[in-house]
Scaffold this active site. Structure first.
Site, mmCIF file in Angstrom:
data_model
loop_
_atom_site.group_PDB
_atom_site.id
_atom_site.type_symbol
_atom_site.label_atom_id
_atom_site.label_comp_id
_atom_site.label_asym_id
_atom_site.label_seq_id
_atom_site.Cartn_x
_atom_site.Cartn_y
_atom_site.Cartn_z
ATOM 1 C CG ASN A 281 -1.897 1.130 1.258
ATOM 2 O OD1 ASN A 281 -1.508 2.280 1.268
ATOM 3 N ND2 ASN A 281 -3.174 0.802 1.284
ATOM 4 N N GLY B 142 0.150 4.362 0.282
ATOM 5 C CA GLY B 142 -0.182 5.315 1.332
ATOM 6 C C GLY B 142 0.477 4.950 2.650
ATOM 7 C CE LYS C 144 -7.468 8.082 7.130
ATOM 8 N NZ LYS C 144 -7.606 7.330 5.865
ATOM 9 C CG ASP D 224 -4.820 -7.299 10.172
ATOM 10 O OD1 ASP D 224 -4.799 -7.471 8.947
ATOM 11 O OD2 ASP D 224 -5.740 -7.731 10.898
ATOM 12 N N GLY E 83 -11.312 3.057 1.813
ATOM 13 C CA GLY E 83 -12.045 2.137 2.677
ATOM 14 C C GLY E 83 -13.364 2.720 3.151
#
Length: 215
Positions: free
Chosen positions: A25, A27, A198, A86, A176
């Site tokens: 990923n 990001g 964020k 996770d 998501g």
């Protein structure tokens, strides 16, 4: 040697090494690199895809188990220290689903539109029964770092981000379930926040800060 001394010595020995991120990923990779640089850790983070490491089989029953599985998998194949993330969304009124299955809640891995639609549908009975009651949600992130594949003392860090689940998506950022995750204190969804804002308050941002503190 005490656990604290073991962690300190291991961290010092590892900080000149490459570490594998058990994810592809972009990001997440960018976030790790930025925060590690700010913490002045002389570590190069390499995504597992660059080393031709395939995804691990995530057959654990918790975020912690799956994070450790992924970290050990990446470390075993690469021979390097590894970090795994996770994370997912837990909604108590539906038994903490989607939980560890957040990315494939609707069946197709990573299909955000379908996953959000399924969550909205699954929460509809609760909304009909309690139309004036907000539905609580919780983003969870667990990070596991192993110094080698059979490390008996993985470093574990956890971040929790509380919010409410909206009936309709709002905001164009994030990914998501971010468009459905409402933050009452900020009067915004996670998808409406800038990346900087964020990262400062999110579950993953909290977990990374905890990890850095332990290192």
């Amino acid at each position: 040697m005490s656990i604290a001394a073991l962690l300190s010595e291991s961290a010092q020995n590892d900080t000149q090494n490459e570490w594998v991120l058990a994810s592809n990923n972009n990001g997440k990779l960018a976030e790790f690199k930025r925060l590690f640089a700010e913490a002045h850790l002389d570590v190069t983070i390499v995504p597992q895809g660059q080393l031709n490491i395939e995804d691990a089989i995530e057959d654990g029953l918790s975020f912690v188990e799956n994070a450790i599985i992924k970290a050990r998998h990446a470390s075993r194949i690469s021979g390097l220290p590894a970090i795994a993330d996770d994370s997912g969304l837990c909604v108590p009124v539906i038994g903490n689903a989607p939980g560890i299955y957040s990315a494939r809640y609707a069946g197709d891995h990573g299909n955000d539109e379908k996953n959000n639609a399924k969550l909205i549908k699954d929460l509809q009975p609760t909304r009909e029964q309690r139309p004036d009651t907000p539905i609580d949600g919780l983003f969870v992130c667990v990070l596991a770092m192993v110094r080698h594949a059979d490390d008996p003392l993985p470093i574990i860090a956890q971040g929790l981000w509380h919010g409410e689940i909206l009936e309709k998506p709002h905001g164009d950022g994030g990914f998501g379930y971010d468009p459905l995750f409402w933050l009452p204190d900020l009067q915004a969804t996670a998808a409406s926040l800038s990346a900087v804002d964020k990262n400062r308050v999110s579950h993953r941002g909290q977990a990374i800060q905890q990890l850095l503190a332990q290192l």
